[in-house]
Scaffold this motif. Structure first.
Motif, mmCIF file in Angstrom:
data_model
loop_
_atom_site.group_PDB
_atom_site.id
_atom_site.type_symbol
_atom_site.label_atom_id
_atom_site.label_comp_id
_atom_site.label_asym_id
_atom_site.label_seq_id
_atom_site.Cartn_x
_atom_site.Cartn_y
_atom_site.Cartn_z
ATOM 1 N N MET A 157 29.321 30.286 31.735
ATOM 2 C CA MET A 157 30.586 29.906 32.351
ATOM 3 C C MET A 157 30.888 30.858 33.501
ATOM 4 N N ASN A 158 31.426 30.312 34.520
ATOM 5 C CA ASN A 158 31.666 31.068 35.736
ATOM 6 C C ASN A 158 33.164 31.110 36.015
ATOM 7 N N ARG A 159 33.756 32.297 35.889
ATOM 8 C CA ARG A 159 35.211 32.441 36.077
ATOM 9 C C ARG A 159 35.616 32.142 37.521
ATOM 10 N N LYS A 160 34.771 32.534 38.473
ATOM 11 C CA LYS A 160 35.078 32.301 39.884
ATOM 12 C C LYS A 160 35.182 30.800 40.170
ATOM 13 N N LYS A 161 34.208 30.032 39.677
ATOM 14 C CA LYS A 161 34.241 28.574 39.859
ATOM 15 C C LYS A 161 35.424 27.962 39.109
ATOM 16 N N SER A 162 35.711 28.502 37.950
ATOM 17 C CA SER A 162 36.833 27.998 37.148
ATOM 18 C C SER A 162 38.157 28.234 37.868
ATOM 19 N N ARG A 163 38.297 29.407 38.477
ATOM 20 C CA ARG A 163 39.511 29.747 39.220
ATOM 21 C C ARG A 163 39.653 28.834 40.447
ATOM 22 N N GLU A 164 38.541 28.597 41.114
ATOM 23 C CA GLU A 164 38.555 27.726 42.296
ATOM 24 C C GLU A 164 38.942 26.297 41.906
ATOM 25 N N LEU A 165 38.397 25.809 40.794
ATOM 26 C CA LEU A 165 38.762 24.467 40.332
ATOM 27 C C LEU A 165 40.222 24.420 39.911
ATOM 28 N N ALA A 166 40.705 25.473 39.279
ATOM 29 C CA ALA A 166 42.127 25.532 38.904
ATOM 30 C C ALA A 166 43.000 25.426 40.149
ATOM 31 N N MET A 167 42.607 26.127 41.213
ATOM 32 C CA MET A 167 43.363 26.064 42.465
ATOM 33 C C MET A 167 43.366 24.641 43.013
ATOM 34 N N ASN A 175 42.624 43.933 39.984
ATOM 35 C CA ASN A 175 41.929 43.982 41.276
ATOM 36 C C ASN A 175 40.968 42.806 41.444
ATOM 37 N N VAL A 176 40.411 42.312 40.349
ATOM 38 C CA VAL A 176 39.547 41.125 40.407
ATOM 39 C C VAL A 176 40.392 39.912 40.790
ATOM 40 N N SER A 177 41.569 39.782 40.193
ATOM 41 C CA SER A 177 42.464 38.666 40.533
ATOM 42 C C SER A 177 42.819 38.679 42.018
ATOM 43 N N ILE A 178 43.142 39.849 42.534
ATOM 44 C CA ILE A 178 43.499 39.965 43.950
ATOM 45 C C ILE A 178 42.303 39.614 44.837
ATOM 46 N N ASN A 179 41.146 40.177 44.526
ATOM 47 C CA ASN A 179 39.965 39.895 45.340
ATOM 48 C C ASN A 179 39.639 38.405 45.358
ATOM 49 N N GLU A 180 39.725 37.763 44.203
ATOM 50 C CA GLU A 180 39.433 36.331 44.129
ATOM 51 C C GLU A 180 40.471 35.524 44.901
ATOM 52 N N GLY A 237 41.803 32.402 49.762
ATOM 53 C CA GLY A 237 42.587 32.294 50.988
ATOM 54 C C GLY A 237 41.703 32.193 52.216
ATOM 55 N N LYS A 238 40.610 32.949 52.235
ATOM 56 C CA LYS A 238 39.671 32.898 53.358
ATOM 57 C C LYS A 238 39.000 31.531 53.455
ATOM 58 N N ILE A 239 38.663 30.967 52.318
ATOM 59 C CA ILE A 239 37.934 29.698 52.301
ATOM 60 C C ILE A 239 38.853 28.505 52.549
ATOM 61 N N TYR A 240 39.994 28.476 51.876
ATOM 62 C CA TYR A 240 40.832 27.277 51.880
ATOM 63 C C TYR A 240 42.106 27.397 52.715
ATOM 64 N N LYS A 244 45.397 33.367 58.815
ATOM 65 C CA LYS A 244 46.051 34.588 58.331
ATOM 66 C C LYS A 244 46.361 34.553 56.836
ATOM 67 N N SER A 245 45.899 33.515 56.159
ATOM 68 C CA SER A 245 46.204 33.377 54.728
ATOM 69 C C SER A 245 45.707 34.552 53.899
ATOM 70 N N ALA A 246 44.476 34.962 54.120
ATOM 71 C CA ALA A 246 43.898 36.030 53.305
ATOM 72 C C ALA A 246 44.701 37.321 53.410
ATOM 73 N N SER A 247 45.075 37.704 54.633
ATOM 74 C CA SER A 247 45.841 38.950 54.786
ATOM 75 C C SER A 247 47.255 38.789 54.241
ATOM 76 N N PHE A 248 47.842 37.607 54.390
ATOM 77 C CA PHE A 248 49.175 37.337 53.836
ATOM 78 C C PHE A 248 49.135 37.450 52.303
ATOM 79 N N ILE A 249 48.167 36.784 51.695
ATOM 80 C CA ILE A 249 48.015 36.808 50.234
ATOM 81 C C ILE A 249 47.776 38.237 49.754
#
Length: 135
Positions: free
Chosen positions: A1-11, A99-104, A109-112, A116-121
């Motif tokens: 299971m991949n948490r990163k993919k899961s988080r992206e799908l949740a978004m 810190n993992v939550s923030i980085n993800e 934000g960079k992808i979707y 300026k979304s990434a710096s705002f977030i």
């Protein structure tokens, strides 16, 4: 299971729910049993999407506290969705390092998001984490 993919799908699901005004059950049911879900942590996905829907007012109040010269309704739907996921993880998912939550969130934000979304977030969540660490 991949948490990163899961988080992206949740978004994506939360964004879809916002745009289409769908509820949690309809959105999860529409997901079905797609083969693209093989790496998804469904427990995490359901817990986060449902948790955000059930705690949206609490999350939004917390996020609003860290918006400087902005109102929640002026933020793009994708940015607020990303902020809600991270804020939810801060408050309710103790096994995920902050810190993992923030980085993800910044990466989403960079992808979707917009330019300026990434710096705002990052700015909003950086200020939020300082207070959470004090609590």
């Amino acid at each position: 299971m991949n948490r990163k993919k899961s988080r992206e799908l949740a978004m994506k699901l939360l964004f879809q729910m916002t745009i289409n005004k769908q509820d949690f059950d309809d959105t999860i049911e529409a997901l079905g049993e797609s083969s693209s879900l093989k790496d998804i942590d469904m427990d995490y996905l359901k817990r986060v999407v449902n948790g955000i829907e059930n705690n949206k007012n609490i999350l939004d109040e917390r996020i609003q506290k860290y918006l400087k010269n902005w109102k929640l309704n002026r933020i793009s739907k994708i940015d607020i969705t990303i902020l809600r996921i991270c804020c939810y993880e801060f408050l309710y998912e103790e096994d995920i390092p902050k810190n993992v939550s923030i980085n993800e969130a910044v990466e989403l934000g960079k992808i979707y998001g917009e330019d300026k979304s990434a710096s705002f977030i990052n700015g909003v969540l950086g200020n939020m984490i300082k207070d959470i660490n004090k609590e």
